[in-house]
Design a protein around this motif. Sequence first.
Motif, short mmCIF file in Angstrom:
data_model
loop_
_atom_site.label_atom_id
_atom_site.label_comp_id
_atom_site.label_asym_id
_atom_site.label_seq_id
_atom_site.Cartn_x
_atom_site.Cartn_y
_atom_site.Cartn_z
N TYR A 413 29.15 -14.53 -19.57
CA TYR A 413 29.41 -15.30 -20.80
C TYR A 413 28.23 -16.22 -21.08
O TYR A 413 27.62 -16.79 -20.17
CB TYR A 413 30.69 -16.11 -20.63
CG TYR A 413 30.86 -17.23 -21.63
CD1 TYR A 413 31.33 -16.99 -22.91
CD2 TYR A 413 30.55 -18.55 -21.28
CE1 TYR A 413 31.48 -18.02 -23.83
CE2 TYR A 413 30.71 -19.58 -22.19
CZ TYR A 413 31.17 -19.31 -23.46
OH TYR A 413 31.33 -20.32 -24.38
N GLY A 414 27.91 -16.35 -22.35
CA GLY A 414 26.87 -17.28 -22.75
C GLY A 414 26.72 -17.27 -24.26
O GLY A 414 27.40 -16.53 -24.97
N LEU A 435 35.34 -14.49 -16.87
CA LEU A 435 33.93 -14.55 -17.23
C LEU A 435 33.05 -14.79 -16.02
O LEU A 435 31.83 -14.86 -16.14
CB LEU A 435 33.70 -15.67 -18.25
CG LEU A 435 34.54 -15.61 -19.52
CD1 LEU A 435 34.36 -16.89 -20.33
CD2 LEU A 435 34.17 -14.39 -20.36
N GLY A 436 33.67 -14.92 -14.85
CA GLY A 436 32.94 -15.29 -13.66
C GLY A 436 32.88 -16.79 -13.49
O GLY A 436 33.55 -17.55 -14.19
N ALA A 437 32.08 -17.23 -12.54
CA ALA A 437 31.91 -18.66 -12.26
C ALA A 437 30.57 -19.13 -12.83
O ALA A 437 29.64 -18.33 -12.99
CB ALA A 437 31.94 -18.89 -10.75
N VAL A 517 38.40 -21.89 -23.53
CA VAL A 517 38.41 -21.22 -22.23
C VAL A 517 39.43 -21.88 -21.31
O VAL A 517 39.88 -23.00 -21.55
CB VAL A 517 37.03 -21.24 -21.55
CG1 VAL A 517 35.98 -20.58 -22.42
CG2 VAL A 517 36.61 -22.65 -21.19
N GLU A 518 39.74 -21.16 -20.27
CA GLU A 518 40.68 -21.63 -19.24
C GLU A 518 39.96 -21.66 -17.90
O GLU A 518 39.16 -20.78 -17.61
CB GLU A 518 41.87 -20.68 -19.18
CG GLU A 518 42.80 -20.87 -18.01
CD GLU A 518 43.78 -19.71 -17.89
OE1 GLU A 518 44.28 -19.49 -16.77
OE2 GLU A 518 44.04 -19.02 -18.89
N ASP A 523 37.85 -22.08 -10.05
CA ASP A 523 36.69 -22.38 -10.89
C ASP A 523 36.03 -21.18 -11.56
O ASP A 523 34.87 -21.26 -11.98
CB ASP A 523 35.64 -23.18 -10.11
CG ASP A 523 36.15 -24.55 -9.69
OD1 ASP A 523 37.07 -25.05 -10.38
OD2 ASP A 523 35.67 -25.10 -8.69
N PHE A 524 36.73 -20.08 -11.69
CA PHE A 524 36.29 -19.02 -12.59
C PHE A 524 36.80 -19.39 -13.99
O PHE A 524 37.73 -20.18 -14.13
CB PHE A 524 36.87 -17.66 -12.17
CG PHE A 524 36.09 -16.98 -11.07
CD1 PHE A 524 35.56 -15.72 -11.26
CD2 PHE A 524 35.89 -17.60 -9.83
CE1 PHE A 524 34.85 -15.08 -10.26
CE2 PHE A 524 35.18 -16.97 -8.82
CZ PHE A 524 34.66 -15.71 -9.03
N LEU A 525 36.17 -18.82 -15.01
CA LEU A 525 36.57 -19.12 -16.38
C LEU A 525 37.19 -17.88 -17.03
O LEU A 525 36.78 -16.76 -16.76
CB LEU A 525 35.38 -19.59 -17.20
CG LEU A 525 34.67 -20.86 -16.75
CD1 LEU A 525 33.56 -21.23 -17.73
CD2 LEU A 525 35.64 -22.02 -16.62
N VAL A 526 38.17 -18.13 -17.89
CA VAL A 526 38.82 -17.08 -18.66
C VAL A 526 38.66 -17.41 -20.14
O VAL A 526 38.98 -18.51 -20.57
CB VAL A 526 40.32 -16.96 -18.30
CG1 VAL A 526 40.99 -15.90 -19.18
CG2 VAL A 526 40.50 -16.63 -16.83
#
Length: 679
Positions: A413-414, A435-437, A517-518, A523-526
């Motif tokens: 993500y970016g 989205l990963g960490a 985002v969640e 601490d990974f993001l969704v």
Amino acid sequence: MADTEGEPSWLQSERAFQDDRFRRGTIPELFESSAARHADETAQLYKGGIYDRTMHDVIPPAPDGEFTGLTYSEMRDVVRRLAAGFRALGLTPDDRVAIFANTRMEWAQTDFALLAAGCVVTTVYTESSPKQVRYLLDDPGATAVVVENEKLLDRVLEVEDELDLETIVLIDHTDYDDREDIYTLSDVHALGEEHFDAEDYQDWLAERSPDDLASLIYTSGTTGQPKGVELTHWNFRSNVHQTIRRVGPRPDRGDDYPSIDADTTSISFLPLAHVFERMAGHFLMLGSGAAVGYVEHPDTISEDISKIKPTTGASVPRVYERIFDTMREQAGESGLKRRIFDWALGVASEYQSTGDPGLVLRAKHALADRLVYSTVAENLGGELEFMVSGGGSLSAELCRLFNGMGIKILEGYGLTETSPVITVNPPEDIRPGTLGAPVVGVDVAIDESKASPSEFGDSSGPVGELLVRGANVSNGYWNNPEETDASFVAELPARAHPIKTGEAEVEGKWFRTGDLVERTTDDFLVFHDRLKQLLVLSTGKNVAPAPIEDLFAINDRVSQVMVIGDGRKYVSALIVPNFEQLQRWAETNGIDLPTDREALCADDRVREWVGEAVAEVNAELESVERVKQFELVPREWTAENDLLTPSMKKKRRNIVDVYADRIDAMYENGRQETQRTTD
């Protein structure tokens, strides 16, 4: 300092990893260093018979339909001479120079050359209309433009009188070759041969600061006029370093985990005008000693993959969806082959979702690999280690299926404003649906005042707007202080709490991503959706359309879908049917359907057929999220018809404008049969 207690070992290793490349510097210095280390290794793979290149007098043409390699030493020589040639044409440091071309070998060479000459590279998408071309050249004050071919040059010449262009350079031969004020790229190279001086060249590099502006990349314009994002050399280079920490050859990473290094072969086909490919498929790869193979025509991707045999590459979700569609089409509509395919998909999903597969599941997976997965891998070149997905939301189920088949997809993500990588799934811990960490060196925080977690199902952590800061984050927008002030804040809002510091290298302003985002417990993001795209129903309920649309990604009856409902009582959707699958279904069942697509979309049998797909998706949704009505539309959304951006994101406003009458009629009249099917 970051609190590393309880962190996974891969993240601790990532923090501790050091490399000679991580020193502060510019992009040309990164390339020169890589070229020196990998001088005799392949840098670029280019195909013959596609373009009438003006550089054929410098770079030997490849055989028609085949790929030939250019070494780092050879590429460096080309870059240096082009840089000297651009200087000889009169370009000076900080001049803005546009590149208006498709992704190809010369795009990359020109980019590095202009940056080495001290120029600021600004980009123009090849789908841009003359009006858009005028804006994208006029807004940055471009004094020169490097154009691919006659078709694109005509668009420049149509608006030339409204611009301050002093120099035009052509990559391919055209009928304009003999115009005195238009140069070919070969002309520029010849000037460089005449004027190149090694000491002068090194002085040019030394004069540039990492904090100097390297590029202006214009946002996709999904919600309005594109904004020119200012990106410095250090914005890009720090992001290269951050990404190398995540997917590079760390000492702790064994052979079981792929990485990007001098043994990597990457496939490049996304627009280099977009920040995703520019960083991930260009600066990162060529700064790591990888070989980059260019797909130089969109119709030959499948053929080119088999010849390039990539180990990695970057793509957007729409491409993965098309790959899956092709796999499914090859399996057929019914019969033994289709049953085996569907069984293999079930095994892949179970295998990916199981932490420790037992003997039985392992045996099933091995059999499915022989019957299905190995063929898929072979169709992707046979050497693929992993792919990266970005530029949009990837269906969690689709990601799960690919990973379960052994085709690793690391979703990241970016944004353009962040150069772009903020997060990416680590190869050691791939989690489909996330989205990963955050990469080390990026601080992130979630502003919970922007959303209520209760509105987003069973979220495991805080939900809100994501804010970021780090060395990779832009300082703002070109000549647009109002947008800059609105998008960057010096202090975190009261309810914006940092997740866990990434030890950002700068204490700069926080960038408001505008994305909802969640944060998971580890601490990974969704990703949920763009805040601007969040549907606020007339009932007061908020609905994120992207997760609903993602559920259609593996449905073979729907090609494209856009969920709507802002200001309405309930959610509905515009759907482009999968017309190829529809035809096969009709032939298999002896159904005589109209040939005209408009008539097909109005046919009750087709509506019922698509309605069954909608019902399957609705079964996975909360009541407020369910698609109560839908309208079938006959035309695929593309960048060419201005309904997708060049990076294949939906231009929602444009789609709504095109189908405004249908949307209004859908809500005013309703369709009782649709409601019975989808409720």
